[in-house]
Structures are given as C-alpha cells and as structure tokens.
Design a protein around this motif. Structure first.
Motif, mmCIF file in Angstrom:
data_model
loop_
_atom_site.group_PDB
_atom_site.id
_atom_site.type_symbol
_atom_site.label_atom_id
_atom_site.label_comp_id
_atom_site.label_asym_id
_atom_site.label_seq_id
_atom_site.Cartn_x
_atom_site.Cartn_y
_atom_site.Cartn_z
ATOM 1 N N ALA A 80 0.854 -1.188 0.000
ATOM 2 C CA ALA A 80 0.000 0.000 0.000
ATOM 3 C C ALA A 80 0.888 1.234 0.000
ATOM 4 O O ALA A 80 1.910 1.265 0.686
ATOM 5 C CB ALA A 80 -0.917 0.003 1.221
ATOM 6 N N VAL A 81 0.502 2.224 -0.784
ATOM 7 C CA VAL A 81 1.299 3.445 -0.906
ATOM 8 C C VAL A 81 0.435 4.648 -0.535
ATOM 9 O O VAL A 81 -0.667 4.825 -1.067
ATOM 10 C CB VAL A 81 1.841 3.622 -2.339
ATOM 11 N N PHE A 82 0.944 5.488 0.375
ATOM 12 C CA PHE A 82 0.251 6.712 0.775
ATOM 13 C C PHE A 82 1.113 7.919 0.419
ATOM 14 O O PHE A 82 2.341 7.856 0.440
ATOM 15 C CB PHE A 82 -0.032 6.706 2.278
ATOM 16 N N GLY A 83 0.455 9.016 0.109
ATOM 17 C CA GLY A 83 1.170 10.236 -0.225
ATOM 18 C C GLY A 83 0.214 11.294 -0.743
ATOM 19 O O GLY A 83 -1.008 11.135 -0.680
ATOM 20 N N GLY A 84 0.779 12.368 -1.262
ATOM 21 C CA GLY A 84 -0.016 13.454 -1.817
ATOM 22 C C GLY A 84 -0.091 13.346 -3.324
ATOM 23 O O GLY A 84 -0.168 12.247 -3.885
ATOM 24 N N THR A 143 3.882 -4.509 3.523
ATOM 25 C CA THR A 143 4.748 -3.358 3.276
ATOM 26 C C THR A 143 3.914 -2.134 2.933
ATOM 27 O O THR A 143 2.964 -2.222 2.151
ATOM 28 C CB THR A 143 5.728 -3.640 2.113
ATOM 29 N N VAL A 144 4.283 -1.006 3.506
ATOM 30 C CA VAL A 144 3.653 0.277 3.193
ATOM 31 C C VAL A 144 4.744 1.264 2.815
ATOM 32 O O VAL A 144 5.745 1.400 3.523
ATOM 33 C CB VAL A 144 2.842 0.815 4.390
ATOM 34 N N LEU A 145 4.561 1.934 1.688
ATOM 35 C CA LEU A 145 5.454 3.008 1.264
ATOM 36 C C LEU A 145 4.767 4.346 1.513
ATOM 37 O O LEU A 145 3.577 4.488 1.228
ATOM 38 C CB LEU A 145 5.788 2.900 -0.226
ATOM 39 N N ILE A 146 5.503 5.312 1.998
ATOM 40 C CA ILE A 146 4.950 6.649 2.218
ATOM 41 C C ILE A 146 5.900 7.694 1.652
ATOM 42 O O ILE A 146 7.051 7.788 2.065
ATOM 43 C CB ILE A 146 4.687 6.929 3.709
ATOM 44 N N LEU A 147 5.397 8.455 0.674
ATOM 45 C CA LEU A 147 6.138 9.587 0.114
ATOM 46 C C LEU A 147 5.515 10.851 0.686
ATOM 47 O O LEU A 147 4.381 11.201 0.358
ATOM 48 C CB LEU A 147 6.030 9.579 -1.420
#
Length: 361
Positions: A80-84, A143-147
C-alpha cells in the motif's frame, strides 16, 4: 396560502419517500475510502503547458479506491502506498504512474495499491494508515510506502495554525473521499444531499478542470515571475517537530500491525540558482494569499530540513527509508515536484534498485 402549504408538505413527503427508496440501493460507500471505488475520470493534458507528458491522463480506481493496474485477488505480496499528489500522479495515465511501474518491476506476484490524494500530508497519512489497512483485503499487507514531506512543508508555510491544530473531523474530510455515515452530520448522511453534492462536483470538474490546468497555472507562474522573491523562510521548528511526531505515529502504527514501513524522501526541482528555463515552470512557492513567493534557494533549504527530520526519525527507530536524489530538471519534473512520464520511470527504478529489490522480496 393553503395551496402553498399543501404543496410544500407534499414535496417534503415526496422527498422523504424518495430518500427511503434510494437508501436501499447503496449508492454511496459507507466506509473510509481515499477515492470513490470503481470510478474514473480523464484529465485533458495541454502538451505546451506540461513538459514531458504526451497523452491525456486516464485515472481510475478499483473497488478499494486505489489506483492500480492489477487485481488484488490472489496476489501473494501486497504493497500500500500513501502520499499526496506526487503519489497520486493524476497527470499520468494509470500504467505510467511510478507505482504502476514499480509493480511491473516487482513481478506478477505483487499488487501495489496507490492511495495518494493531492494535498495530503502526514496528518492525513496517520488517519489513512489507521483506517484503509483495516479493510479485509488489506489486512495481510506486509509493506507500506509513504512519500511525504513537501505538503507538510508547504502546508506549514501557508497556515501554521491549520497544520498544527486541525481537528480530526476536519482532517478526515481531506484524507478521505468517503467516510462512514457515522462521521457525517444528519444532513450529510442523506442520499439526496450526497447526490446533489456529487452533481455539483461533476459540473465544476467539467467546467473548470481544464481552466485549472492552464489559465490558473499560467496566472500563478506569471505572478511569481513578476514578484520579488523572498530569500528567507520563517522559523520552521514547530512544523518540523509536528512532522517528526506524525512520522513517529506512523512508525508506531506499523509496529502494532506488524507492517514493514518504508519512507521516501521528497524530491523536488528546487535548488540554489535554479536555471531560468526551469524557474518558468514553477507553480508552488509557499506563500500566503498568493502574495509572497519564496525563492527556490529558500524552498530547497526548507525541503532539506523536512527530509532531514524524516531521516532522523527513521534512523532513531531503525526504520528503512529511501533517499531520492533525482535530477533537478525536466527529465523528472514538469513543475516544482510533480513527475512527468520519464520522471515516473526514474522514480520507480530508483525505488526498486535502492531498496525494494533487496528488502521486499
């Protein structure tokens, strides 16, 4: 007068009946979603205005509200990827986003779900981490990616009070396109109200989205070029402390869920003595009421501080991060920090080669 009263009562009764009937169809999600499930739209790209993007952008979301190019069912590995907006990549078609390109590099056993929302920052990511990952299909996400970083930095510059002290109710309405009915007022729960609101949003989108990409952008660019740029930033200490606290919250939430969390530092085109040809592309400035524009040197220094705050918090907790040192030119960006087509390729390659190839498999 009696006829008016009778007509009014009849209309109210009719609306009540219609509301009851519509409520049975489940027209609107009753849960936390960063985007409307199973929806799509298209951005018309003006090639003369956006460098490095060659086609209109088709944006679509799956049943979880994620931008993705594959189905989550039967995928062994889920990210999962979170960001703007630099995660959402709405100017790029589905297959050209860096998250889709990353998924392709990782292979057929991977699903990469892009939950990015334009304008979101760490305040919103904390809420998204809490609620989105509770969905049954995402409970086995490892796994989680956060930009994150640039919206925290700019958000603090624009309004320190809002950045530091916004209520959870206010943040929820920005972090999510849809919320459970329990989070809405009585009026906001009504199907008729939601239909009217959606119709208004659709109309505004059709009438204004092209204007927002061209006329408004050109106006901001022209105003920046005509303004005297501010070379010094206001004190950032309170904003940096808040950013560290939010990053720590995300790390703690990941530990509670047994999830590997990987942060990405925020790349931008900003630098000291940025070439004039790139200065002309800039839209963001960290200004209040469109009056005060900061120089790219000042913006670069502020962004460095937020990236350092992220790395410091990660190192303190022995958490992995990817430091993205991308070229500061139009091979990557079409404005201050949004990726064009080649930029998305570079971004995906950097993430894959620098860390994920070793740590996710």
């Amino acid at each position: 007068m009696r006829k008016i009263i009778f007509s009014g009562l009849f209309l109210i009764l009719l609306l009540i009946i219609l509301e009851v009937i519509l409520s049975f169809f489940g027209l609107f999600p009753n849960d936390f979603y960063t985007a409307t499930p199973n929806s799509s739209f298209e951005w018309e790209i003006v090639n003369d205005e956006i460098i490095g993007i060659t086609q209109n952008s088709t944006v679509s979301f799956d049943h979880l509200g994620a931008r993705t190019t594959s189905k989550i069912e039967n995928k062994k590995n889920k990210i999962a990827v979170f960001g703007g907006s630099t995660t959402a990549c709405f100017a790029l078609s589905q297959e050209n986003t860096w998250t889709a390109l990353l998924e392709k590099k990782l292979g057929n056993t991977y699903w990469v779900g892009n939950f990015g929302r334009p304008g979101n920052y760490s305040n919103h990511h904390v809420l998204q981490f809490q609620h989105i990952l509770n969905k049954k299909e995402l409970k086995d996400v490892k796994t989680v990616l956060i930009l994150q970083g640039v919206n925290d930095f700019i958000g603090y510059l624009i309004s320190p009070e809002r950045y530091l002290n916004s209520s959870e109710d206010y943040l929820n309405k920005i972090a999510f396109q849809h919320l459970p009915n329990s989070k809405y007022s009585f009026l906001e729960r009504l199907v008729l109200y939601k239909l009217a609101k959606k119709a208004k949003q659709n109309l505004n989108f059709q009438l204004n989205h092209k204007k927002s990409l061209t006329e408004v952008a050109n106006k901001i660019k022209a105003k920046r070029q005509q303004s005297k740029l501010v070379d010094s930033l206001p004190p950032l200490e309170k904003g940096l402390l808040h950013y560290k606290k939010n990053t720590q919250k995300l790390i703690d939430l990941a530990k509670e869920k047994g999830i590997k969390i990987v942060f990405l530092t925020q790349p931008t085109i900003w630098k000291e003595n940025l070439e004039p040809k790139y200065e002309q592309l800039l839209l963001t400035s960290g200004f209040e009421n469109n009056n005060n524009f900061y120089s790219t040197s000042a913006l670069n220094e502020g962004m460095k501080k937020f990236n350092e705050a992220l790395k410091e918090t990660c190192s303190k907790n022995n958490i992995e991060y990817i430091e993205l040192n991308l070229p500061k030119n139009t091979t990557v960006f079409y404005d201050d920090y949004h990726f064009n087509e080649s930029g998305a390729i570079i971004m995906a390659t950097e993430i894959y080669n620098n860390l994920l190839k070793k740590s996710v498999n």
